[in-house]
Structure formats: C-alpha cells, structure tokens
Design an enzyme around this catalytic site. Structure first.
Site, mmCIF file in Angstrom:
data_model
loop_
_atom_site.group_PDB
_atom_site.id
_atom_site.type_symbol
_atom_site.label_atom_id
_atom_site.label_comp_id
_atom_site.label_asym_id
_atom_site.label_seq_id
_atom_site.Cartn_x
_atom_site.Cartn_y
_atom_site.Cartn_z
ATOM 1 C CD GLU A 40 -24.142 124.395 11.611
ATOM 2 O OE1 GLU A 40 -23.109 124.434 12.301
ATOM 3 O OE2 GLU A 40 -24.314 125.111 10.600
ATOM 4 C CG ASP A 44 -24.433 121.805 18.414
ATOM 5 O OD1 ASP A 44 -23.498 121.026 18.184
ATOM 6 O OD2 ASP A 44 -24.484 122.533 19.424
ATOM 7 C CG ASP A 113 -21.617 122.850 9.558
ATOM 8 O OD1 ASP A 113 -21.249 122.381 10.649
ATOM 9 O OD2 ASP A 113 -21.061 123.820 8.997
ATOM 10 C CD GLU A 116 -23.812 119.858 14.454
ATOM 11 O OE1 GLU A 116 -23.330 119.537 15.559
ATOM 12 O OE2 GLU A 116 -23.623 120.977 13.920
#
Length: 228
Positions: A40, A44, A113, A116
């Site tokens: 994650e 991101d 989450d 990502e």
C-alpha cells in the site's frame, strides 16, 4: 489459481507473473503478519506519480496549484473506495475472522488501501509502465476536469442530485446492523431507491460514513445498469 483472482486479473487487464504479489495485495493485517501495508505504501507513491503524469498531459494549461487540487480529489479515499467497488474487491479480501464479521469487506478504508496495494503489486510485478497503464484504465470511469473541487460532491449528494434530476424521490437510509464493541462500532447501513426497487449496503465507522458508503455502492449499481 482461485477463480475469483483469475477474474480480477481480467478486470485489471494485467496477468501477474508472480501471483503471490496479487494475494499479498489483498491480505489485511488482521489475516496474517505478512500483509499488504508495505505494498500500500509503495502503491500510494506510484498512484500519485501516475495521476500527476495523467493530469500534466491532460490538463496542460492548468497551473501547479490547481493540478495539486485536482490530484488530491482523485487520490482521496472516497475515490479509491469507489474504484475498488468497481473492481469488486470486497469478496476477494483476506481478512481475519473478527474483521470479516465486523464489516471489514465493505469498509472504505480497507478497500481503498487494497486498491493502492494492488497498484504497488503491479509495479513490482511488471514495472512502472504497467502500473501507470492500470491507473489510466481505472480512471477512465472518473470525470476529470479543471474545475474539480478540492472536496468533490460526496456520494449522498451525488445520488440525491441524480434522483432529483430524474424526478424520483430521495433515497431511504436505514441502519441494518451495528457491529463491534461499543467503543469501536461500525454501522451497516442500507440505501434504498424505492422507485427502482434497488437496495445497497455500506459499512462505516459512523452512521453518516455508512450512509456515504451505501450511497457510493448505489451509484456503482446505477452505473452498471447504464443509468448514472
């Protein structure tokens, strides 16, 4: 491989060379010590770069400050949650028993989450070009324009305006269940559009958050029907 993961790869339009990355991206920390939070973190950064590149090329006349505002809207949790719903990630999440019982599969933060993490997994599996291509495909369903507000319309407002525009009554929200301990409750909320005979559910840490999640699910349903 599990049929659900095969179908997910088809929706992603990416076939993993290392399917362990795919499984890891869908693994919540409540399920295993080997979970998706590092993916994650990576995803991101990849997402922000890919969206920045997309905006740089598509909105070529927009100054830096406005580009940052639009990007913030595109990578916020609400947007990622809706994209995760479109990918049908909920039933594929690997969650601990307690998290699964308390509404984890529909929790916006967990779904955002996981999305990502999936982007991070594609980056590790095939490099930035593949990850950027995935991001561009995901955002094909998102309207991008220079006037996007820093805080875009929330799902409840968007659903209400759509129904009013089609001369329909406002949706009905009701709490279907309250889950978890008193100090950490989550709300399972149902959104109903009576005139269309449609019901969708959403989970949130408050009643309002649950209503927003249910409205987002309803918008996805309407879009799938070609209505929204």
């Amino acid at each position: 491989m599990d049929g659900g993961l095969t179908a997910l790869q088809e929706r992603l339009k990416h076939s993993f060379s290392d399917t362990r990355l795919l499984q890891l991206a869908l693994t919540h920390r409540s399920f295993s010590a080997d979970h998706n939070e590092r993916l994650e973190f990576l995803g991101d950064s990849v997402l922000n770069l890919a969206v920045s590149h997309l905006l740089y090329t598509r909105l070529s006349a927009l100054p830096e400050g406005d580009l940052s505002r639009v990007r913030a809207n595109l990578v916020k949790q609400d947007t990622l949650h809706r994209l995760a719903l479109e990918l049908q990630l909920s039933p594929l999440l690997r969650l601990g028993e307690g998290e699964a019982r308390s509404g984890g599969p529909n929790r916006p933060s967990i779904l955002a989450d996981a999305l990502e993490a999936l982007i991070g997994a594609v980056y590790l599996d095939a490099g930035f070009s593949a990850a950027e291509a995935l991001v561009r495909r995901l955002y094909e369903s998102v309207e991008i324009n220079p006037r996007m507000d820093a805080v875009a319309k929330d799902p409840k407002t968007e659903l209400q305006e759509w129904l009013q525009g089609h001369k329909m009554k406002l949706p009905v929200y009701r709490v279907a269940a309250t889950l978890g301990a008193a100090h950490k409750q989550t709300f399972d909320v149902e959104c109903e559009v009576p005139e269309l005979g449609l019901r969708e559910r959403g989970i949130g840490g408050s009643r309002r958050a649950g209503e927003q999640a249910a409205a987002a699910a309803m918008l996805i349903r309407l879009k799938a029907r070609g209505a929204a």
